[in-house]
Scaffold this active site. Structure first.
Site, PDB file in Angstrom:
ATOM      1  N   GLY A  39      23.493 -18.305   3.806  1.00 52.60           N
ATOM      2  CA  GLY A  39      23.471 -16.968   3.211  1.00 52.60           C
ATOM      3  C   GLY A  39      24.281 -15.940   3.980  1.00 52.60           C
ATOM      4  O   GLY A  39      24.161 -14.742   3.733  1.00 52.60           O
ATOM      5  N   LYS A  96      16.447 -21.597  -4.899  1.00 54.85           N
ATOM      6  CA  LYS A  96      15.477 -20.799  -4.121  1.00 54.85           C
ATOM      7  C   LYS A  96      14.559 -20.038  -5.086  1.00 54.85           C
ATOM      8  O   LYS A  96      14.117 -20.615  -6.075  1.00 54.85           O
ATOM      9  CB  LYS A  96      16.232 -19.898  -3.144  1.00 54.85           C
ATOM     10  CG  LYS A  96      17.215 -20.705  -2.265  1.00 54.85           C
ATOM     11  CD  LYS A  96      17.803 -19.951  -1.116  1.00 54.85           C
ATOM     12  CE  LYS A  96      18.725 -20.863  -0.324  1.00 54.85           C
ATOM     13  NZ  LYS A  96      19.305 -20.258   0.851  1.00 54.85           N
ATOM     14  N   HIS A 153      13.277 -27.015   4.475  1.00 53.72           N
ATOM     15  CA  HIS A 153      14.350 -26.018   4.439  1.00 53.72           C
ATOM     16  C   HIS A 153      14.093 -24.980   5.528  1.00 53.72           C
ATOM     17  O   HIS A 153      12.951 -24.625   5.799  1.00 53.72           O
ATOM     18  CB  HIS A 153      14.400 -25.352   3.058  1.00 53.72           C
ATOM     19  CG  HIS A 153      15.646 -24.534   2.887  1.00 53.72           C
ATOM     20  ND1 HIS A 153      15.759 -23.273   3.420  1.00 53.72           N
ATOM     21  CD2 HIS A 153      16.823 -24.807   2.286  1.00 53.72           C
ATOM     22  CE1 HIS A 153      16.966 -22.801   3.144  1.00 53.72           C
ATOM     23  NE2 HIS A 153      17.639 -23.714   2.450  1.00 53.72           N
ATOM     24  N   ASN A 198      20.494 -25.309  -4.883  1.00 55.75           N
ATOM     25  CA  ASN A 198      19.183 -24.815  -4.468  1.00 55.75           C
ATOM     26  C   ASN A 198      19.033 -23.392  -5.006  1.00 55.75           C
ATOM     27  O   ASN A 198      19.630 -22.464  -4.459  1.00 55.75           O
ATOM     28  CB  ASN A 198      19.065 -24.846  -2.935  1.00 55.75           C
ATOM     29  CG  ASN A 198      17.705 -24.333  -2.469  1.00 55.75           C
ATOM     30  OD1 ASN A 198      16.839 -24.014  -3.277  1.00 55.75           O
ATOM     31  ND2 ASN A 198      17.531 -24.254  -1.165  1.00 55.75           N
ATOM     32  N   GLU A 221      14.304 -21.886   5.551  1.00 66.95           N
ATOM     33  CA  GLU A 221      13.530 -20.708   5.121  1.00 66.95           C
ATOM     34  C   GLU A 221      12.036 -21.011   5.148  1.00 66.95           C
ATOM     35  O   GLU A 221      11.219 -20.147   5.454  1.00 66.95           O
ATOM     36  CB  GLU A 221      14.004 -20.257   3.728  1.00 66.95           C
ATOM     37  CG  GLU A 221      15.376 -19.586   3.820  1.00 66.95           C
ATOM     38  CD  GLU A 221      16.248 -19.738   2.597  1.00 66.95           C
ATOM     39  OE1 GLU A 221      15.749 -20.141   1.531  1.00 66.95           O
ATOM     40  OE2 GLU A 221      17.464 -19.463   2.724  1.00 66.95           O
ATOM     41  N   GLU A 240      21.969 -28.263   7.563  1.00 67.34           N
ATOM     42  CA  GLU A 240      22.158 -26.859   7.212  1.00 67.34           C
ATOM     43  C   GLU A 240      22.049 -26.013   8.476  1.00 67.34           C
ATOM     44  O   GLU A 240      20.933 -25.639   8.883  1.00 67.34           O
ATOM     45  CB  GLU A 240      21.090 -26.399   6.220  1.00 67.34           C
ATOM     46  CG  GLU A 240      21.198 -27.036   4.860  1.00 67.34           C
ATOM     47  CD  GLU A 240      20.703 -26.101   3.758  1.00 67.34           C
ATOM     48  OE1 GLU A 240      21.487 -25.828   2.835  1.00 67.34           O
ATOM     49  OE2 GLU A 240      19.561 -25.630   3.834  1.00 67.34           O
ATOM     50  N   SER A 247      26.577 -21.545   3.076  1.00 64.30           N
ATOM     51  CA  SER A 247      27.729 -20.767   2.597  1.00 64.30           C
ATOM     52  C   SER A 247      28.830 -21.636   1.977  1.00 64.30           C
ATOM     53  O   SER A 247      30.024 -21.361   2.143  1.00 64.30           O
ATOM     54  CB  SER A 247      28.296 -19.886   3.713  1.00 64.30           C
ATOM     55  OG  SER A 247      27.341 -18.909   4.089  1.00 64.30           O
TER      56      SER A 247
HETATM   57  P1  13P Z   1      23.802 -20.523   0.808  1.00 64.65           P
HETATM   58  O1  13P Z   1      24.687 -21.484   0.087  1.00 64.65           O
HETATM   59  O2  13P Z   1      23.445 -19.313  -0.002  1.00 64.65           O
HETATM   60  O3  13P Z   1      24.334 -20.202   2.181  1.00 64.65           O
HETATM   61  O4  13P Z   1      22.405 -21.266   1.033  1.00 64.65           O
HETATM   62  C1  13P Z   1      22.419 -22.523   1.600  1.00 64.65           C
HETATM   63  C2  13P Z   1      21.086 -23.107   1.456  1.00 64.65           C
HETATM   64  O5  13P Z   1      20.136 -22.666   2.079  1.00 64.65           O
HETATM   65  C3  13P Z   1      20.933 -24.223   0.535  1.00 64.65           C
HETATM   66  O6  13P Z   1      19.711 -24.847   0.712  1.00 64.65           O
END
Ligand code: 13P
Length: 251
Positions: free
Chosen positions: A174, A11, A98, A9, A100, A168, A213
């Site tokens: 993150g 982002k 997601h 991902n 976010e 997730e 992570s």
């Molecule tokens: P990280 O791997 O940076 O923690 O992000 C996970 C994520 O949101 C994948 O969609």
């Protein structure tokens, strides 16, 4: 499921030039013949890169995914992108719900469910993200949150063919603090129970992947858990070399 599904991902990262460099580095570090029968790769990239990455991946293994979409095909919705528009670029997968998007853009369980329904009807494979926030885990509400998020989606759909579910935990995204393999396994088992109850015939085939992570240091242990079919990777997927290293640590 022997083959692990790894979804990068990106982002809101990368431009056309940096994406080209990314794949040059990725494929140089990891020739497809090494991984083709062990992992399935998906790259969820910004809308602006869907065409570029589809073209780059054309003769390679690996698919491209969008990171969101509208549930309607067209209309007066400034700034939105629809399924026919994605299909036009050769895209057949889309990340939905997601955390976010739920946190910053007001995505609700209901809007996510409408999107999942539309995506399945259009023959897309939706990668549906669910997960609890830290306070919910600390309050012992993880199962309730997961069940509620799934119930909202399941109220709208009558098939799970093409469905992918990503667990997730929001507190792990993150933060560098991945769920332990036991924590992840426990929630994946719960998700599997809920999915197979709703879809007794083919719920066992829905890939359940973990995100939060994931790095080249912890992926092998997470993927050894029987209930975990793959990973959704954010930060550790952002460089071609780094993501190749992560994939390589599974081979
Ligand atoms: P990280 O791997 O940076 O923690 O992000 C996970 C994520 O949101 C994948 O969609």
């Amino acid at each position: 499921m022997n083959k692990k599904l790894l979804v990068a991902n990106w982002k809101m990262h990368h431009t056309r030039i940096s994406a080209e460099n990314y794949f040059a580095n990725f494929f140089a570090a990891l020739p497809a013949k090494l991984w083709a029968d062990r992992v399935e790769l998906v790259f969820a990239v910004p809308y602006t890169l869907l065409a570029t990455v589809s073209t780059i991946l054309k003769d390679k293994l690996g698919a491209v995914a969008a990171q969101n979409m509208h549930w309607l095909d067209k209309g007066a919705y400034t700034g939105e992108v629809s399924l026919p528009m994605l299909a036009d670029l050769g895209v057949g997968k889309v990340v939905l719900g997601h955390s976010e998007r739920r946190q910053y853009y007001g995505e609700s369980d209901e809007s996510v469910a409408l999107k999942v329904k539309a995506a399945l009807q259009a023959g897309f494979s939706p990668i549906v993200c669910i997960g609890e926030i830290l306070g919910e885990r600390q309050a012992g509400k993880t199962s309730e949150v997961i069940a509620g998020q799934l119930a909202a989606v399941f109220a709208q759909i009558s098939t799970c063919k093409q469905l992918i579910i990503a667990y997730e935990p929001v507190w792990a995204i993150g933060t560098g603090l991945a769920a332990t393999s036991e924590q992840a396994q426990e929630v994946h088992q719960l998700i599997r129970q809920i999915v197979t109850k709703k879809f007794p015939e083919d719920g066992s085939e829905v890939p359940l992947i973990y995100g939060g992570s994931v790095t080249s240091a912890n992926i092998a242990e997470l993927m050894q858990q029987a209930a975990i079919d793959g990973a959704l990777v954010g930060g550790a997927s952002l460089s071609g070399d780094g993501f190749a290293e992560l994939v390589n640590s599974l081979l």
